[in-house]
Design a protein around this motif. Structure first.
Motif, PDB file in Angstrom:
ATOM      1  N   PRO A 197       0.839  -1.220   0.000  1.00 26.93           N
ATOM      2  CA  PRO A 197       0.000   0.000   0.000  1.00 26.93           C
ATOM      3  C   PRO A 197       0.865   1.258   0.000  1.00 26.93           C
ATOM      4  CG  PRO A 197       0.090  -0.966   2.198  1.00 26.93           C
ATOM      5  CD  PRO A 197       0.857  -1.868   1.309  1.00 26.93           C
ATOM      6  N   LEU A 198       0.603   2.173  -0.900  1.00 28.55           N
ATOM      7  CA  LEU A 198       1.272   3.471  -0.918  1.00 28.55           C
ATOM      8  C   LEU A 198       0.187   4.481  -1.318  1.00 28.55           C
ATOM      9  CD1 LEU A 198       4.155   4.604  -0.532  1.00 28.55           C
ATOM     10  CD2 LEU A 198       4.369   4.636  -2.990  1.00 28.55           C
ATOM     11  N   THR A 199       0.141   5.560  -0.613  1.00 24.92           N
ATOM     12  CA  THR A 199      -0.951   6.514  -0.763  1.00 24.92           C
ATOM     13  C   THR A 199      -1.213   6.861  -2.229  1.00 24.92           C
ATOM     14  OG1 THR A 199      -0.010   7.445   1.253  1.00 24.92           O
ATOM     15  CG2 THR A 199      -1.815   8.661   0.256  1.00 24.92           C
ATOM     16  N   ARG A 200      -2.435   6.624  -2.673  1.00 25.52           N
ATOM     17  CA  ARG A 200      -2.949   6.980  -3.995  1.00 25.52           C
ATOM     18  C   ARG A 200      -2.068   6.488  -5.144  1.00 25.52           C
ATOM     19  NH1 ARG A 200      -4.174  11.601  -1.086  1.00 25.52           N
ATOM     20  NH2 ARG A 200      -2.400  12.777  -1.907  1.00 25.52           N
ATOM     21  N   VAL A 201      -1.600   5.274  -5.083  1.00 28.34           N
ATOM     22  CA  VAL A 201      -0.858   4.690  -6.205  1.00 28.34           C
ATOM     23  C   VAL A 201      -1.672   3.492  -6.714  1.00 28.34           C
ATOM     24  CG1 VAL A 201       1.224   3.502  -6.940  1.00 28.34           C
ATOM     25  CG2 VAL A 201       1.402   5.439  -5.381  1.00 28.34           C
ATOM     26  N   GLU A 202      -2.045   3.614  -7.992  1.00 28.16           N
ATOM     27  CA  GLU A 202      -2.836   2.524  -8.573  1.00 28.16           C
ATOM     28  C   GLU A 202      -1.911   1.435  -9.107  1.00 28.16           C
ATOM     29  OE1 GLU A 202      -5.148   4.268 -11.615  1.00 28.16           O
ATOM     30  OE2 GLU A 202      -6.129   5.700 -10.289  1.00 28.16           O
ATOM     31  N   LYS A 203      -2.519   0.230  -9.200  1.00 26.69           N
ATOM     32  CA  LYS A 203      -1.759  -0.897  -9.717  1.00 26.69           C
ATOM     33  C   LYS A 203      -1.456  -0.676 -11.196  1.00 26.69           C
ATOM     34  CE  LYS A 203      -2.027  -5.889 -10.292  1.00 26.69           C
ATOM     35  NZ  LYS A 203      -2.840  -7.099 -10.093  1.00 26.69           N
ATOM     36  N   ASN A 204      -0.183  -0.968 -11.604  1.00 28.83           N
ATOM     37  CA  ASN A 204       0.217  -0.782 -12.997  1.00 28.83           C
ATOM     38  C   ASN A 204       1.240  -1.865 -13.321  1.00 28.83           C
ATOM     39  OD1 ASN A 204       1.439  -0.004 -15.418  1.00 28.83           O
ATOM     40  ND2 ASN A 204       1.058   2.185 -15.040  1.00 28.83           N
ATOM     41  N   GLU A 205       0.765  -2.917 -14.014  1.00 31.87           N
ATOM     42  CA  GLU A 205       1.615  -4.090 -14.265  1.00 31.87           C
ATOM     43  C   GLU A 205       2.818  -3.755 -15.151  1.00 31.87           C
ATOM     44  OE1 GLU A 205      -0.762  -7.275 -15.686  1.00 31.87           O
ATOM     45  OE2 GLU A 205      -1.877  -7.466 -13.806  1.00 31.87           O
ATOM     46  N   ASN A 206       2.583  -2.822 -16.127  1.00 31.38           N
ATOM     47  CA  ASN A 206       3.695  -2.447 -17.015  1.00 31.38           C
ATOM     48  C   ASN A 206       4.851  -1.816 -16.232  1.00 31.38           C
ATOM     49  OD1 ASN A 206       2.416  -3.386 -19.251  1.00 31.38           O
ATOM     50  ND2 ASN A 206       1.496  -1.396 -19.799  1.00 31.38           N
ATOM     51  N   LEU A 207       4.467  -0.838 -15.363  1.00 32.89           N
ATOM     52  CA  LEU A 207       5.494  -0.181 -14.559  1.00 32.89           C
ATOM     53  C   LEU A 207       6.134  -1.155 -13.587  1.00 32.89           C
ATOM     54  CD1 LEU A 207       3.980   3.344 -13.814  1.00 32.89           C
ATOM     55  CD2 LEU A 207       6.042   2.841 -15.118  1.00 32.89           C
ATOM     56  N   GLN A 208       5.254  -2.065 -13.071  1.00 34.55           N
ATOM     57  CA  GLN A 208       5.802  -3.062 -12.125  1.00 34.55           C
ATOM     58  C   GLN A 208       6.896  -3.890 -12.827  1.00 34.55           C
ATOM     59  OE1 GLN A 208       3.072  -6.148 -11.013  1.00 34.55           O
ATOM     60  NE2 GLN A 208       4.696  -7.341 -10.048  1.00 34.55           N
ATOM     61  N   ALA A 209       6.604  -4.356 -14.028  1.00 30.36           N
ATOM     62  CA  ALA A 209       7.566  -5.188 -14.773  1.00 30.36           C
ATOM     63  C   ALA A 209       8.799  -4.377 -15.148  1.00 30.36           C
ATOM     64  CB  ALA A 209       6.893  -5.740 -16.027  1.00 30.36           C
ATOM     65  N   TRP A 210       8.545  -3.088 -15.524  1.00 28.18           N
ATOM     66  CA  TRP A 210       9.674  -2.237 -15.949  1.00 28.18           C
ATOM     67  C   TRP A 210      10.641  -1.994 -14.787  1.00 28.18           C
ATOM     68  CZ3 TRP A 210      11.875   2.601 -15.111  1.00 28.18           C
ATOM     69  CH2 TRP A 210      12.738   3.070 -16.112  1.00 28.18           C
ATOM     70  N   PHE A 211      10.063  -1.650 -13.622  1.00 27.38           N
ATOM     71  CA  PHE A 211      10.920  -1.387 -12.442  1.00 27.38           C
ATOM     72  C   PHE A 211      11.636  -2.648 -11.980  1.00 27.38           C
ATOM     73  CE2 PHE A 211       8.304   2.559 -11.636  1.00 27.38           C
ATOM     74  CZ  PHE A 211       9.368   3.436 -11.752  1.00 27.38           C
ATOM     75  N   ALA A 212      10.936  -3.809 -12.123  1.00 32.25           N
ATOM     76  CA  ALA A 212      11.586  -5.079 -11.734  1.00 32.25           C
ATOM     77  C   ALA A 212      12.771  -5.354 -12.650  1.00 32.25           C
ATOM     78  CB  ALA A 212      10.580  -6.222 -11.802  1.00 32.25           C
ATOM     79  N   GLU A 213      12.595  -5.046 -13.957  1.00 29.11           N
ATOM     80  CA  GLU A 213      13.679  -5.226 -14.919  1.00 29.11           C
ATOM     81  C   GLU A 213      14.847  -4.283 -14.603  1.00 29.11           C
ATOM     82  OE1 GLU A 213      16.009  -6.598 -17.879  1.00 29.11           O
ATOM     83  OE2 GLU A 213      14.134  -7.521 -17.160  1.00 29.11           O
ATOM     84  N   MET A 214      14.495  -3.041 -14.225  1.00 35.10           N
ATOM     85  CA  MET A 214      15.535  -2.057 -13.856  1.00 35.10           C
ATOM     86  C   MET A 214      16.340  -2.536 -12.643  1.00 35.10           C
ATOM     87  SD  MET A 214      15.717   0.492 -15.898  1.00 35.10           S
ATOM     88  CE  MET A 214      16.370   1.920 -15.114  1.00 35.10           C
ATOM     89  N   ALA A 215      15.639  -3.094 -11.665  1.00 41.18           N
ATOM     90  CA  ALA A 215      16.321  -3.606 -10.458  1.00 41.18           C
ATOM     91  C   ALA A 215      17.301  -4.703 -10.858  1.00 41.18           C
ATOM     92  CB  ALA A 215      15.307  -4.129  -9.455  1.00 41.18           C
ATOM     93  N   LYS A 216      16.869  -5.574 -11.820  1.00 45.74           N
ATOM     94  CA  LYS A 216      17.759  -6.647 -12.298  1.00 45.74           C
ATOM     95  C   LYS A 216      18.985  -6.049 -12.983  1.00 45.74           C
ATOM     96  CE  LYS A 216      14.527 -10.396 -13.264  1.00 45.74           C
ATOM     97  NZ  LYS A 216      13.869 -11.110 -14.376  1.00 45.74           N
ATOM     98  N   GLN A 217      18.722  -5.015 -13.790  1.00 47.71           N
ATOM     99  CA  GLN A 217      19.827  -4.377 -14.519  1.00 47.71           C
ATOM    100  C   GLN A 217      20.863  -3.779 -13.534  1.00 47.71           C
ATOM    101  OE1 GLN A 217      20.579  -4.295 -17.701  1.00 47.71           O
ATOM    102  NE2 GLN A 217      18.780  -5.448 -18.334  1.00 47.71           N
ATOM    103  N   ILE A 218      20.344  -3.138 -12.468  1.00 45.74           N
ATOM    104  CA  ILE A 218      21.257  -2.538 -11.465  1.00 45.74           C
ATOM    105  C   ILE A 218      22.043  -3.652 -10.767  1.00 45.74           C
ATOM    106  CG2 ILE A 218      21.353  -1.277  -9.259  1.00 45.74           C
ATOM    107  CD1 ILE A 218      18.933   0.394 -10.312  1.00 45.74           C
TER     108      ILE A 218
END
Length: 1167
Positions: free
Chosen positions: A464-485
């Motif tokens: 839960p984070l204040t007023r943040v809607e679920k977004n699978e694309n961003l979720q996948a993108w950020f997960a990929e970025m974490a892998k890249q880092i």
């Protein structure tokens, strides 16, 4: 070409070893230059008169036979020559080995070049080696180091002195040298005097130094190619460390100094090739004319190149007045600009990691500017060499620089201090950053990937984070970025850097395109991640290259000798502000970087010389650090002197009971305030030095506490030694002896030193009593050792002495009379005033009285005063010196009796004694007409006695003094160290008992030769006074025929000068005009007989007994007749002989019947 310095590359390894050896030889020459025996300079009239006939320069080789014949024809010269050889052969061998190494070096260099030209090293030629980076460096260095060796030899060891040392070595080791060193003639030819003089009036011969450099020819093609490389290339790749064009001459300074040396191997360029010289000057000397050649040895090109036409012409542009003015003003302006910049950077909290990472180029530029300015100003304002001092133009140039740059040593010193501190801080921080680089990089990576992973989780809707809607694309993108880092690899820094830049761009874009800016928390997470990625880029840019640049730029080797001219500024700064020591530490560390220059090749070659060379240069630097910081102990001692004056002269001692109305009188608030103030200033000074952390200077670790203690010891040694030297000087012509007042004065001074030390020890945290005892004992023992050297054939040199130290040296003062130092003057003054010819010793009073005035001269309190003045060490040292004096007298006596009486070609004396011995045989009998017989032989031998009798008296007098000293030492030991006295006595008794048992039963144990027990306990016993000097055997003597008869005749020839005194119950001189003292006469006789077999004493007593019995027998038979005066004197003499020697009465009774003694006692009792 493969790596030139690889272990399997024979050519590279040989070149490296040669360069390594060159640096080691230079270090050895510099080390030895401090140990040139002064006798070879022959600048002292005493040395010249004593050794002038034994020391010769190379003129010796023109008349070798004549020179040697002159020595062989004089026995005293032969003795002196042998003594000189024993004392100097060791140091001469060391010098010759160093000289021989110089010749071997150039021989090996030539052999290496021959091998290279003949193709011994496969696939390698001179040209190919000079194309390799390491190769061309080593080739230039090998020749340069040879040139430096030759210059150092002439600068540090005068040519004439060199010749004298080599001739002495040749004479004393000719056979060994010819067998083991076939190159001795070549070494002598290479190192013969050049005529160059650095000391005194400077003298530069024609064609110097090129004629010196040409004594061993070196391949001219090699010389030309090496000079060509230095002209055209940046062989050490230094320009990369100095990118600014105005710093080029500093960047090329190392090879500029090499070129200066190498041009002397090709003087044609200096003389007649203006184009080449112009090229060299324009590239290497466009803005400088003072060059540091090697480890701070500086050369002024205007003076050095003055005989060379092309060189002088090429230098004219550089030395143009307007150019010099422009340079001076430029550097003066830069000093003013740089000081505030450095002050700003050195403020607490400025040089932090963030700032350094952002400002590396800027910081390095400030460092470059500071070092370039320092180098130019220190070199061009330094004192001129003796030869440059005589060059008018050189002086004008230096004066112009001083004027135009408004030179202030204080400002330059401030710049040096700040630059060193800045470099030290920057280097330490950078080292720490390098050490933590990977750890921090990984930490930033982890933080960045965790934040991105958290964002991915936020857009999954599970977190839960204040007023943040679920977004699978961003979720996948950020997960990929974490892998890249997470996939970023520290070891592959280049690709990781590129990737990080792309990741930062992607994070910026996602914030803009997906309208994430509206959400504050998401935006914060993205900003934090970008910050960590930025930190990763900065961290990966922390490279070791920066540290290498700092090391190159911070080089201070050019100031190795110049720095001494700033010592006064350093010391004034410390006196003003003791905390300055902390900043000085950085300067000393900067100076220690100079050790890199001579040690680099030695380290690369893994040579065994590394420790020796490092030890020498580190030792020199530590000595300089000590010299600078010595101002602290000096100031402490000056403050201490004021404290002692106040405490002993002004502040009254408060009594146990004090009346109330006298409180104000004893308070003395102003004086006590002064003492407190002075004590506080002392503790502030010591605090300053103790704040300096333990520092590694070269390979020597400096502990500030030890440095302070050594400094205090050094100052104490200086002051005590000076007090001893100045106070113990006596005027032999004074009407009354100065001995007692001088001893009282010295005792007061020593008491003052001791009290001040006791007072201050707690404030500076040192063991005062321990230091006092150790240093005073060292001073006394060293001076005794040096005084005793005059009695030794093989002298103890300073570097061999157990008591001399480099860190805390004991000063040597010029002798003021025949004695070497104060201990000799003290001994000779005591001997002078107790001379048996003018003073009479009365044993019951243990004192000496003037024979004429009957006034007391010396009593046992004098030895207490000696003890108070120079301590028990001094008393013990005085005893040791007297021991040497006794030995010298006994040796002279023994040698003279043997050579001139018993073993001479002229048999006159020998026949006379043999004739008398036959007449007196058997000694148990009676001589019919004794007066007639004895008087004939006393008359015949009258001319023989004067020298021998004087020796007997001198020995007796010194033995008496030794007895008095032993008594004083023994009394002190029993009072001050009763446990030690009892232990020594018990040990001695037990040891003697064991030895006696062994001699009666050889199966019982006895200390072996290698067991030090008896030797060591003898030292303790003598130092504690548990010994009898009269029982000591000083020398070994050959058996001499009729020696007891010789001593007997000597005694009876002089006994008539004495008469019995009832007042003192002993013998005194008969006529004051012909003075003689009996106790030294008796004791001298005892000591002389003690040096020969015990049978000699027995025979002597037999002759004495026969003499007495014969005269008694010749007396008329009536009871009323008295014994003749001479017989009575002789009986008193024998009584004193028994008393002093401890001979048993039975031994004497065997030769003189007891009734004769009874009769003599009765006669004196009634008379």
């Amino acid at each position: 070409m493969a790596d030139f310095l690889a272990e399997n590359n024979q050519c590279g390894q040989n070149a490296l070893r040669l360069a390594s050896r060159g640096n080691a030889i230079i270090a050895e020459l510099l080390r030895l230059s401090d140990f040139v025996p002064s006798v070879f300079r022959l600048d002292n009239p005493l040395d010249l008169s004593r050794y002038g006939e034994l020391i010769s320069d190379f003129s010796y080789f023109k008349s070798t036979d004549l020179f040697e014949h002159k020595i062989e024809s004089k026995p005293e010269l032969q003795d002196l020559d042998e003594e000189f050889r024993e004392n100097h052969l060791q140091i001469l061998t060391r010098f010759y080995q160093a000289f021989s190494c110089v010749h071997k070096y150039v021989t090996d260099l030539n052999r290496f070049l021959e091998d290279l030209n003949e193709g011994v090293y496969i696939q390698q030629t001179l040209e190919s080696v000079l194309l390799n980076n390491d190769g061309k460096q080593l080739m230039c260095e090998m020749l340069y180091l040879y040139g430096v060796m030759l210059l150092i030899l002439d600068m540090k060891i005068d040519g004439t002195v060199r010749e004298r040392m080599m001739v002495s070595y040749y004479r004393y080791s000719a056979q060994k040298a010819s067998a083991g060193d076939s190159n001795i003639d070549d070494v002598l030819k290479l190192l013969r005097s050049t005529g160059f003089q650095n000391a005194g009036p400077p003298k530069r011969p024609l064609n110097y130094p090129e004629s010196f450099f040409a004594r061993v020819s070196i391949d001219p093609e090699f010389i030309n190619m090496v000079i060509g490389r230095l002209r055209s290339d940046d062989i050490y790749n230094q320009i990369s460390a100095y990118p600014l064009p105005e710093h080029r001459s500093t960047a090329l300074a190392t090879q500029a100094s090499m070129l200066y040396i190498l041009l002397y191997f090709e003087p044609e360029i200096l003389h007649n090739q203006p184009a080449k010289m112009r090229e060299i000057v324009d590239k290497h000397f466009p803005d400088n004319w003072v060059v540091s050649v090697y480890m701070g040895i500086t050369v002024n090109l205007l003076d050095a190149w003055s005989p060379y036409k092309a060189a002088v012409t090429a230098l004219n542009n550089t030395l143009d007045t307007s150019n010099v003015r422009e340079l001076s003003m430029k550097y003066a302006t830069k000093v003013t600009k740089l000081q505030p910049v450095l002050d700003k950077y050195l403020k607490e909290g400025v040089l932090v990691e963030e700032f350094i990472l952002d400002s590396i180029p800027k910081l390095l530029n400030v460092m470059r500017d500071s070092n370039v300015i320092l180098r130019w100003l220190m070199l061009h304002t330094c004192a001129l060499s003796p030869s440059a001092e005589t060059n008018k133009r050189c002086k004008q140039l230096r004066d112009q620089v001083l004027t135009d740059s408004k030179y202030s040593p204080l400002h330059v010193f401030e710049l040096l201090l700040n630059t060193a501190q800045f470099e030290f801080k920057l280097k330490e921080l950078f080292k720490q950053m390098l050490a933590d680089k990977q750890m921090k990089w990984e930490a930033y990576k982890k933080e960045g990937s965790e934040r991105i992973q958290e964002l991915s989780d936020v857009f999954s809707g599970t977190k839960p984070l204040t007023r943040v809607e679920k977004n699978e694309n961003l979720q996948a993108w950020f997960a990929e970025m974490a892998k890249q880092i997470n996939s970023l690899n520290y070891d592959d820094s280049t690709s990781a850097g590129r990737k990080i830049v792309q990741l930062i761009q992607a994070l910026e874009e996602v914030q803009e395109f997906h309208q994430l800016e509206s959400n504050l928390q998401v935006r914060q997470f993205l900003a934090d991640t970008r910050k960590y990625l930025h930190q990763m880029i900065r961290t990966i840019n922390i490279k070791e290259e920066v540290l290498i640049v700092i090391e190159i730029v911070a080089d201070l080797s050019y100031a190795w000798e110049i720095i001494d001219s700033y010592t006064e500024n350093m010391q004034k700064g410390i006196m003003r502000e003791p905390q300055l020591v902390i900043r000085l530490r950085a300067t000393f560390i900067k100076l220690s970087s100079a050790l890199e220059l001579p040690c680099l090749r030695i380290t690369q070659a893994q040579s065994a010389d590394f420790m020796s060379v490092s030890q020498y240069y580190s030792g020199e630097l530590v000595s300089y650090v000590r010299k600078v910081l010595q101002i602290i102990p000096q100031t402490m001692f000056s403050q201490l002197a004021k404290i002692i004056t106040l405490m002993t002269g002004q502040i009254k001692e408060v009594p146990t009971r004090l009346e109330k109305d006298k409180m104000k009188e004893f308070a003395q608030l102003d004086e006590r305030y002064q003492v407190a103030k002075l004590t506080h200033s002392i503790s502030v000074f010591t605090e300053g030095i103790l704040m300096m952390k333990t520092t590694l200077v070269g390979i020597i670790k400096i502990d500030p506490k030890q440095l302070l203690e050594d400094g205090i010891r050094k100052e104490l040694v200086q002051q005590v030694a000076r007090a001893l030297h100045n106070t113990l000087q006596f005027n032999p012509k004074a009407k009354t002896s100065e001995l007692t007042p001088r001893l009282e004065s010295l005792g007061g001074q020593m008491e003052g030193f001791r009290r001040s030390f006791e007072y201050i020890q707690d404030y500076v945290n040192i063991y005062g009593l321990k230091i006092w005892q150790e240093e005073v004992s060292r001073i006394i023992n060293y001076n005794v050792e040096q005084e005793c050297n005059s009695f030794l054939r093989t002298k103890v040199q300073d570097w061999e002495s157990l008591y001399q130290s480099i860190a805390i040296p004991i000063p040597r003062f010029r002798p003021v009379d025949e004695s070497v130092n104060f201990i000799g003057r003290l001994a000779r003054e005591i001997i002078r005033i107790t001379d048996p010819r003018c003073a009479s010793y009365i044993d019951s009073m243990k004192a000496w009285f003037d024979i004429k005035t009957r006034q007391e001269i010396v009593n046992k309190t004098v030895f207490s005063k000696v003890q108070r003045a120079v301590g028990t060490f001094g008393l013990s040292g005085l005893d040791r010196l007297l021991c040497f004096m006794v030995v010298k007298e006994l040796q002279t006596f023994s040698r003279s009796v043997e050579r001139h009486v018993f073993r001479t070609k002229d048999k006159t004396w020998q026949n006379l004694f043999e004739e008398l011995a036959k007449l007196l045989a058997p000694v148990e009998g009676i001589i019919p007409a004794p007066l007639k017989l004895y008087s004939v032989y006393v008359t015949k031998t009258a001319k023989l006695w004067p020298g021998y009798f004087d020796t007997m008296l001198k020995v007796g007098q010194m033995q008496l003094l030794r007895k008095q000293i032993a008594h004083e030492l023994n009394t002190l030991c029993k009072f001050d160290s009763n446990n030690l006295a009892c232990a020594l006595q018990t040990m001695n008794t037990a040891l003697l008992a064991d030895i006696e048992v062994h001699y009666s039963d050889p199966t019982k144990p006895y200390p072996k030769e290698e067991n030090p027990l008896m030797y060591e306990i003898a030292g303790y016993l003598e130092a504690s006074g548990f010994h009898d000097p009269l029982m000591k055997i000083y020398i070994t003597t050959p058996p001499l025929p009729n020696f007891p008869l010789f001593i007997f005749l000597l005694v009876i020839s002089h006994i008539s000068k004495l008469t019995y005194s009832k007042q003192i119950n002993g013998l005194v001189c008969k006529k004051p005009a012909d003075p003689l003292d009996a106790p030294p006469f008796v004791i001298g006789c005892i000591t002389l007989l003690k040096q020969f077999h015990v049978d000699n004493t027995e025979k002597f007593l037999a002759y004495m007994g026969q003499y007495v019995r014969s005269f008694v027998d010749a007396m008329p038979g009536t009871k009323t007749v008295d014994m003749p005066q001479e017989i009575l004197n002789l009986l008193v003499y024998i009584e004193e002989f028994i008393y002093f020697s401890g001979t048993s009465r039975k031994r004497v009774d065997a030769h003189i019947p007891p009734y004769i003694f009874e009769q003599f006692r009765t006669q004196y009792a009634s008379g």
